[in-house]
Scaffold this motif. Structure first.
Motif, short mmCIF file in Angstrom:
data_model
loop_
_atom_site.label_atom_id
_atom_site.label_comp_id
_atom_site.label_asym_id
_atom_site.label_seq_id
_atom_site.Cartn_x
_atom_site.Cartn_y
_atom_site.Cartn_z
N LYS A 175 0.83 -1.21 0.00
CA LYS A 175 0.00 0.00 0.00
C LYS A 175 0.87 1.26 0.00
CE LYS A 175 -2.01 -1.07 3.87
NZ LYS A 175 -1.19 -2.27 4.16
N THR A 176 1.81 1.34 0.94
CA THR A 176 2.67 2.52 1.01
C THR A 176 3.57 2.60 -0.22
OG1 THR A 176 2.64 2.62 3.43
CG2 THR A 176 4.54 3.61 2.32
N THR A 177 4.02 1.46 -0.71
CA THR A 177 4.83 1.44 -1.94
C THR A 177 4.05 2.07 -3.09
OG1 THR A 177 6.06 -0.52 -1.28
CG2 THR A 177 5.95 -0.06 -3.64
N LEU A 178 2.78 1.73 -3.20
CA LEU A 178 1.94 2.28 -4.27
C LEU A 178 1.81 3.80 -4.13
CD1 LEU A 178 0.09 1.92 -6.67
CD2 LEU A 178 -1.77 1.37 -5.10
N LEU A 179 1.57 4.28 -2.93
CA LEU A 179 1.46 5.72 -2.72
C LEU A 179 2.77 6.43 -3.08
CD1 LEU A 179 -0.55 6.13 0.61
CD2 LEU A 179 -1.38 5.73 -1.71
N ARG A 180 3.89 5.82 -2.69
CA ARG A 180 5.18 6.45 -2.97
C ARG A 180 5.48 6.47 -4.48
NH1 ARG A 180 8.77 7.15 1.17
NH2 ARG A 180 10.57 6.52 -0.09
N MET A 181 4.97 5.49 -5.21
CA MET A 181 5.12 5.54 -6.67
C MET A 181 4.29 6.66 -7.26
SD MET A 181 5.50 1.74 -8.34
CE MET A 181 4.09 0.98 -7.55
N ILE A 211 -1.01 18.26 -5.85
CA ILE A 211 -1.09 17.06 -5.02
C ILE A 211 -0.64 17.38 -3.61
CG2 ILE A 211 -0.23 14.70 -4.70
CD1 ILE A 211 0.18 14.57 -7.73
N GLY A 212 -1.47 17.00 -2.63
CA GLY A 212 -1.09 17.08 -1.23
C GLY A 212 -0.80 15.68 -0.71
N TYR A 213 0.25 15.54 0.09
CA TYR A 213 0.69 14.21 0.55
C TYR A 213 0.98 14.26 2.04
CZ TYR A 213 3.75 10.04 0.83
OH TYR A 213 4.34 8.85 1.18
N VAL A 214 0.31 13.38 2.78
CA VAL A 214 0.58 13.23 4.21
C VAL A 214 1.17 11.84 4.41
CG1 VAL A 214 -0.37 13.24 6.54
CG2 VAL A 214 -1.34 14.75 4.80
N PRO A 215 2.50 11.73 4.61
CA PRO A 215 3.12 10.41 4.76
C PRO A 215 2.84 9.83 6.13
CG PRO A 215 4.76 12.13 5.05
CD PRO A 215 3.47 12.82 4.67
N GLN A 216 3.30 8.60 6.33
CA GLN A 216 3.14 7.96 7.62
C GLN A 216 3.82 8.77 8.71
OE1 GLN A 216 4.40 3.88 7.69
NE2 GLN A 216 2.81 3.20 6.27
N LYS A 217 3.24 8.73 9.90
CA LYS A 217 3.77 9.50 11.01
C LYS A 217 5.21 9.09 11.35
CE LYS A 217 2.39 11.02 15.65
NZ LYS A 217 3.49 10.50 16.46
N ASN A 218 5.54 7.81 11.14
CA ASN A 218 6.89 7.37 11.50
C ASN A 218 7.94 7.89 10.54
OD1 ASN A 218 6.61 5.74 9.23
ND2 ASN A 218 6.27 3.86 10.40
N PHE A 224 -9.49 11.88 -3.13
CA PHE A 224 -8.76 11.31 -1.99
C PHE A 224 -8.24 9.91 -2.31
CE2 PHE A 224 -11.27 14.51 0.05
CZ PHE A 224 -10.53 14.90 1.15
N LEU A 225 -7.03 9.65 -1.83
CA LEU A 225 -6.46 8.31 -1.84
C LEU A 225 -5.87 8.09 -0.46
CD1 LEU A 225 -5.54 5.68 -3.17
CD2 LEU A 225 -3.54 6.91 -4.06
N MET A 226 -6.41 7.11 0.27
CA MET A 226 -6.00 6.95 1.67
C MET A 226 -5.75 5.49 2.02
SD MET A 226 -7.83 8.36 5.16
CE MET A 226 -9.15 7.18 5.27
N VAL A 227 -4.69 5.28 2.77
CA VAL A 227 -4.40 3.99 3.41
C VAL A 227 -4.75 4.12 4.88
CG1 VAL A 227 -2.58 2.40 4.13
CG2 VAL A 227 -2.58 3.33 1.81
#
Length: 269
Positions: free
Chosen positions: A55-61, A89-96, A205-208
């Motif tokens: 999922k995160t890989t897809l968002l990062r692509m 495009i707005g991007y909010v990555p994982q908190k970590n 929106f695209l959300m994990v």
């Protein structure tokens, strides 16, 4: 940015993200394989899958941080390698992905969302600071403006990162696990806020999220598409009166009013 002259209803069905035969390997393991999927304007796409599903890989692509091994990603009809309008495009990555010791104030973090990839050292003007103040006000963090980001609670930090992602008035908002590490009340407020944004404003929106219950409550229980271990849940909204709404101040005022309305309901008023 030039506005489309197409009728509002037609604009709401234009592709925002197109993925054609996209594959990606990590350490000789197929993480994503032959993915074909399209996200349209005013879609809310939720990705659900186990850890390691990609999922995160897809968002990062999609945001250009990783390159697919095969296939093509298009943003707003443009091949990823030729796409330069990153302010859309707005991007909010994982908190970590955030270093809590990063020495920046809330205002500085929100303002950084205006830099863009081509304007890393741009000089801020009065309009930029007004956008920043509007975003902080809408997300109810204006009183935190001069505090260090690392000294905030998890819920407060997520509001800051969302304000940073919204400050450029994006057409596509990508959220990677936005509610991890925040309390249940903050999670409920967050989902209420983004549902309002999707229903009333011209944002895709695209959300994990691992909060499967809240995802299903809004997006339903039947996935629109499945690829490997990733399930794609989709809800589309295309109220004609709202499709052309791109005014940042209007959108952000609506977010704040939605939150205040929810608080009043919770108080029993």
């Amino acid at each position: 940015m030039q506005q489309s002259t197409r009728p509002a209803g037609e604009r709401c069905h234009l592709p925002v993200v197109s993925m054609e035969n996209v594959s990606f390997q990590y350490e000789q393991r197929n993480v994503i394989e032959e993915l074909n999927f399209q996200i349209l304007q005013r879609d809310f796409v939720g990705l659900i899958g186990s850890n390691g599903a990609g999922k995160t890989t897809l968002l990062r692509m999609i945001v250009g941080l990783l390159k697919p091994d095969r296939g093509e990603v298009r943003l707003f009809g443009t091949p990823l390698g030729q796409f330069h309008d990153w302010e859309r495009i707005g991007y909010v990555p994982q908190k970590n992905a955030f270093n809590p010791l990063f020495p920046a104030t809330v205002r500085e973090v929100v303002l950084s969302g205006l830099y863009g990839r081509k304007k890393l050292f741009k000089r801020m003007n009065r309009d930029d600071y007004k956008k920043c103040e509007d975003a902080m006000h809408a997300l109810r963090i204006e009183e935190l403006a001069d505090r260090r980001i690392g000294r905030l609670s998890g819920g407060q930090q997520q509001r800051v990162f969302l304000a940073r992602a919204l400050v450029n008035n994006p057409e596509l908002l990508i959220l990677d696990e936005p509610t991890v590490g925040i309390d249940s009340e903050s999670q409920e407020n967050f989902f209420h806020m983004i549902r309002h944004m999707h229903q009333r404003h011209n944002i895709t929106f695209l959300m994990v999220s691992h909060d499967i219950e809240m995802m299903h409550a809004y997006l339903g229980y039947e996935p629109a598409h499945t690829s490997g271990k990733i399930k794609f849940f989709v809800k589309h909204t295309h109220e004609l009166d709202n499709c052309a709404e791109t005014n940042l101040a209007h959108s952000l005022r609506g977010i704040r009013l939605a939150e205040e309305s929810l608080e009043a309901v919770n108080r029993g008023e």
